[in-house]
Design a protein around this motif. Structure first.
Motif, short mmCIF file in Angstrom:
data_model
loop_
_atom_site.label_atom_id
_atom_site.label_comp_id
_atom_site.label_asym_id
_atom_site.label_seq_id
_atom_site.Cartn_x
_atom_site.Cartn_y
_atom_site.Cartn_z
N TYR A 1 0.85 -1.18 0.00
CA TYR A 1 0.00 0.00 0.00
C TYR A 1 0.89 1.24 0.00
CZ TYR A 1 -3.74 -3.14 1.64
OH TYR A 1 -4.64 -4.16 1.77
N LYS A 2 0.53 2.22 -0.80
CA LYS A 2 1.19 3.52 -0.78
C LYS A 2 0.14 4.56 -0.44
CE LYS A 2 4.48 6.58 -1.43
NZ LYS A 2 5.60 6.69 -0.45
N LEU A 3 0.26 5.14 0.75
CA LEU A 3 -0.77 6.05 1.25
C LEU A 3 -0.55 7.48 0.77
CD1 LEU A 3 -0.93 4.68 4.90
CD2 LEU A 3 -2.47 4.14 3.00
N ASN A 4 -1.66 8.22 0.71
CA ASN A 4 -1.61 9.63 0.35
C ASN A 4 -0.85 10.39 1.43
OD1 ASN A 4 -2.18 12.37 -0.17
ND2 ASN A 4 -4.20 11.89 -0.99
N GLN A 5 0.16 11.13 1.02
CA GLN A 5 1.00 11.83 2.01
C GLN A 5 0.26 12.98 2.70
OE1 GLN A 5 4.40 13.52 0.07
NE2 GLN A 5 3.22 14.52 -1.54
N LYS A 6 -0.89 13.39 2.15
CA LYS A 6 -1.68 14.45 2.80
C LYS A 6 -2.64 13.89 3.85
CE LYS A 6 -1.75 17.45 -1.29
NZ LYS A 6 -2.63 18.14 -2.29
N ALA A 7 -2.80 12.60 3.86
CA ALA A 7 -3.81 11.98 4.72
C ALA A 7 -3.35 12.01 6.18
CB ALA A 7 -4.07 10.54 4.27
N VAL A 8 -4.15 12.66 7.03
CA VAL A 8 -3.81 12.78 8.45
C VAL A 8 -5.07 12.55 9.28
CG1 VAL A 8 -1.89 14.37 8.09
CG2 VAL A 8 -4.20 15.29 8.45
N ASP B 1 -6.04 14.55 14.80
CA ASP B 1 -5.08 15.09 15.78
C ASP B 1 -3.78 15.52 15.12
OD1 ASP B 1 -3.93 12.68 15.13
OD2 ASP B 1 -3.96 11.84 17.15
N GLY B 2 -3.72 15.44 13.78
CA GLY B 2 -2.56 15.90 13.03
C GLY B 2 -1.56 14.82 12.68
N ARG B 3 -1.69 13.61 13.24
CA ARG B 3 -0.76 12.53 12.95
C ARG B 3 -1.07 11.91 11.59
NH1 ARG B 3 -0.84 7.12 13.55
NH2 ARG B 3 -2.86 7.18 14.63
N GLU B 4 -0.03 11.57 10.83
CA GLU B 4 -0.27 10.98 9.52
C GLU B 4 -0.81 9.56 9.64
OE1 GLU B 4 3.40 10.98 7.38
OE2 GLU B 4 4.29 9.35 8.53
N ILE B 5 -1.65 9.21 8.67
CA ILE B 5 -2.18 7.83 8.59
C ILE B 5 -1.10 6.94 8.02
CG2 ILE B 5 -3.95 6.37 7.55
CD1 ILE B 5 -5.74 8.88 7.40
N GLY B 6 -0.78 5.83 8.70
CA GLY B 6 0.34 5.04 8.21
C GLY B 6 0.40 3.63 8.76
N ALA B 7 1.58 3.03 8.62
CA ALA B 7 1.79 1.63 8.96
C ALA B 7 1.40 1.27 10.39
CB ALA B 7 3.27 1.27 8.71
N PRO B 8 1.65 2.12 11.41
CA PRO B 8 1.25 1.76 12.77
C PRO B 8 -0.24 1.50 12.90
CG PRO B 8 2.82 3.56 12.82
CD PRO B 8 2.44 3.38 11.39
N ASP B 9 -1.06 2.21 12.12
CA ASP B 9 -2.51 2.00 12.18
C ASP B 9 -2.89 0.66 11.55
OD1 ASP B 9 -3.15 4.72 13.27
OD2 ASP B 9 -2.30 5.33 11.34
#
Length: 750
Positions: free
Chosen positions: A126-133, A136-144
């Protein structure tokens, strides 16, 4: 009364959905499609589409929901349609459905997702949109992604999750070049990988059992959609969503969406009172809006609603009572007339206010089926199930449900997908079309013969919260034909025709009885295949038949020509009549199901199969009858799954005996399944070639048809009341709402 399934992508459907159905479909597995076979949806969207530049900025939308959400966590057992609606507006989904019920990558969250390895193991990147947050301001990513996998994998029983389909096949999740790149490695191939991480919850929810089990039930502190969750007011029965100021995609046009719990039976009144802008309707509500549109500008009293059944004769009788010498009766009649007058005035005002709404209609991505319980009784014999199925004119049943609404009349010919979805193909020939002769031959082969002796029938017991209707033939709750005809059209059998046929049967029988009486002056008479008949007994028999809705001519002596359309003789085996328990819901909103049931009952009588129709409370319909197996025949609705291999298996899996002797049925409430069907599902769920997966699902569907436990009939109508100036909302059909584009049209300037 609408009932709906759980979340996007849930393998477990809620009990509530099964009565009459609602939208809960997920992204379709596989990239390819067979457009020639899948075709197009039977009915398109009706959402008043409009470009964003034609829509005002601002405003609130008051949108009716069936109930307040039991939880805001879609992966819990009590999640419902409201839970899914909220999640769709405030949480990420990697894939969303288009108007054909097919998955489309949601570019607001996902730049790319693809299978990059199949050997030695399947790997999806998966390659996520870099604008996606998150909010609370944290980016959406692998930890989720990793937190959601651990919560739903099934390895930690501390997480109270309702299902783990697909997540249990994940071996590991790794961070790529950064947190926006996610590598998912599967321990076993998984065809429906697109079903995963939709919706995606933040690690704040999925990270610990406490936050998963309790923290997300009432609040979502962190979100990431075009709207934020502002408040959940259980006293006011409202959920308020506000425009997300951190949203990086197309900005929401509305300031607020207020989801308000209003029972379907009360929605027309709520619309008329100005408390709602958008609301799904039952047939009664849709009929009121249709009347309001027709009556606009008309003069004189309304021909519907309170007081509309008052005939000149009834009016004269009322006047006589009100002006009679019996003062007590006169007072009661005057009070009743005043109550009716107020009701007529209130109803007329509401109808005038309903002029400001329109009905948007389509077909839900869900189908109504006839379920045949194969666990015990006559339907445990596959030949009897096939006979019942072959007796049905499915096209006519679809007409009963859809034609009065002006919707396309088409049958559903697949258990695992609907027209327009790439997995769809017509496999009904594995069972065969309607064929009365073939149905009768199957019953004869199974040992059910006409005219056999039967044991005396005991009085029918009434279930808790239900009532036994006897041998129903399109009867209403008071025994009158046509009480449950579709609200927007005439019933299938007119009462006058029914009465005429009874009189015709009486005349034939009485003439035969008189002839026998002349031959035997002493009062003895010849026996027929239906027992002894006298004028007195015939009169009692036809009176009883009239009250119970029996078939005209059923008591005529053997050899007497029956009136047109009369049923075949009753069948029996080992002293037992072939009678099936037909369980139906009794609440408002179930009128359509009962009309269809009337027609099914009539069709079954033609092959000698009788039915005991039981109308039960909505609350007990599923729990006490469908799930527990206390029925022979039942009507309920399943959502069309966009993941046929994952979501279809528990519905059609072969029941497994438990240690205590009971059956573990998963969601297969018909209790009909085979090892071959299970094997086909197991193969398909691990098949990464989309064409081969569809081939396996086609074979599985053909086997399900042949087993004759579930007979799909038609797609359920979707009827929605909306303000005329509301754009991009209404009867969505397959497509999930694009919340950011919903709004009110700009007023034209003169």
């Amino acid at each position: 009364m609408l009932h709906n399934p759980r979340r996007p992508g849930a393998a477990t459907r809620s009990a509530a959905f099964l009565v009459s159905g609602a939208l809960a479909v997920t992204a379709l597995a596989g990239c390819g499609s067979d457009d020639d076979e899948a075709g197009t949806p039977s009915a398109g969207q009706d959402i008043a589409p409009a470009a964003r530049d034609r829509i005002e900025d601002g405003g609130s939308l008051r949108w009716a929901i069936d109930s307040m959400p039991g939880t805001l966590n879609t992966f819990q057992a009590d999640a419902d349609r409201t839970t899914g609606r909220i999640a769709g507006a405030v949480l990420p989904s990697m894939f969303r459905l288009d108007a054909q019920g097919r998955p489309q990558r949601d570019a607001d969250y996902l730049e790319k997702a693809e299978v990059i390895e199949t050997e030695p193991k399947q790997v999806v990147q998966y390659k996520l949109n870099q604008k996606a947050v998150w909010s609370d301001g944290r980016e959406i990513g692998a930890p989720d992604f990793a937190a959601q996998w651990r919560a739903l994998s099934g390895k930690d029983s501390a997480f109270w999750t309702a299902h783990n389909a697909g997540y249990d096949r994940i071996e590991k999740i790794e961070r790529g070049a950064d947190d926006l790149e996610v590598r998912v490695t599967f321990s076993k191939p998984y065809a429906d990988w697109r079903a995963l991480f939709s919706p995606l919850y933040p690690k704040d929810v999925m990270g610990t059992p406490d936050s998963f089990n309790d923290g997300a039930r009432r609040r979502l502190k962190v979100t990431a959609g075009p709207f934020d969750l502002d408040s959940v007011d259980r006293d006011a029965k409202k959920v308020t969503l506000e425009r997300n100021l951190r949203w990086w995609g197309r900005g929401a046009k509305l300031d607020k969406v207020v989801l308000t719990a209003v029972p379907r039976a009360k929605r027309a009144t709520a619309l008329a009172a100005g408390r709602l802008d958008l609301a799904g309707l039952d047939l009664g509500g849709a009929e009121r809006l249709a009347h309001a549109a027709r009556d606009q500008g008309a003069s004189g009293p309304l021909t519907h609603g309170p007081g509309s059944a008052l005939t000149p004769a009834k009016a004269l009788r009322s006047w006589a009572i009100a002006h009679g010498e019996d003062e007590e009766a006169a007072d009661e009649e005057i009070a009743a007339r005043e109550k009716t007058r107020k009701a007529v005035k209130k109803y007329a005002k509401e109808q005038a206010n309903l002029h400001g709404f329109e009905v948007r209609k389509s077909l839900e991505p869900a189908f109504t089926q006839l379920a045949l319980n194969g666990a015990e009784g006559p339907l445990a014999d596959e030949r009897v199930r096939r006979a019942v199925a072959r007796a049905l004119d499915r096209r006519h049943l679809a007409e009963v449900a859809l034609k009065p609404l002006g919707l396309p009349v088409t049958t559903v010919d697949n258990h695992l997908a609907l027209a327009g979805q790439s997995a769809y193909s017509d496999n009904s020939n594995a069972l065969g079309d309607q064929d009365t002769a073939e149905a009768q031959a199957l019953l004869a082969e199974a040992g059910w013969v006409p005219g056999g002796p039967v044991e005396e029938k005991k009085e029918k017991p009434k279930t808790a919260g239900g009532q036994a209707d006897g041998d129903a033939q399109g009867d209403g709750e008071d025994g009158k034909p046509g009480d449950h005809a579709p609200l927007l059209g005439p019933g299938p059998v007119a009462a006058a025709q029914h009465t005429a046929l009874l009189h015709q049967a009486d005349a034939v029988q009485l003439r035969a009885a008189d002839k026998e009486k002349k031959k035997h002056p002493g009062g003895h008479h010849k026996k027929s295949g239906h027992g002894e008949h006298t004028a007195e007994s015939l009169g009692k028999s036809t009176a009883r038949y009239g009250s119970q809705g029996g078939a005209p001519g059923a008591y005529a002596p053997m050899g007497t020509a029956a009136p047109g359309g009369a049923a075949a003789g009753a069948l029996a085996k080992d002293g037992k009549p072939l009678t099936l328990r037909f369980v139906l819901p009794s609440g408002p909103g179930s009128e359509q199901l009962r009309s269809v049931a009337d027609e099914i009952t009539r069709m079954l009588r033609k092959i000698g199969v009788r039915t005991d129709v039981m109308k039960v409370d909505d609350e007990s319909y599923f729990k006490d009858h469908i799930a527990s197996g206390e029925y022979d025949l039942a009507l309920y609705t399943w959502p069309a799954s966009a993941y046929p291999a994952t979501d279809g298996r528990p519905i059609y899996a072969k029941p497994v005996p438990a240690a205590d002797g009971s059956l573990t049925v998963e969601q297969n409430y018909t209790r009909v399944g085979t090892d071959h069907i299970d094997q086909l599902f197991d193969q398909a769920i691990g098949e990464l070639d989309a064409d081969e997966e569809r081939s396996l699902m086609k074979q599985a569907d053909a086997q399900i048809w042949a087993a004759a436990g579930s007979i799909p009939l038609y797609q359920r109508p979707e009827l929605v009341a909306a303000r005329p100036d509301l754009a991009n909302a209404g009867a969505f059909g397959f497509q999930e709402p694009e919340y950011e584009d919903i709004g009110y049209l700009k007023k034209s300037r003169k």
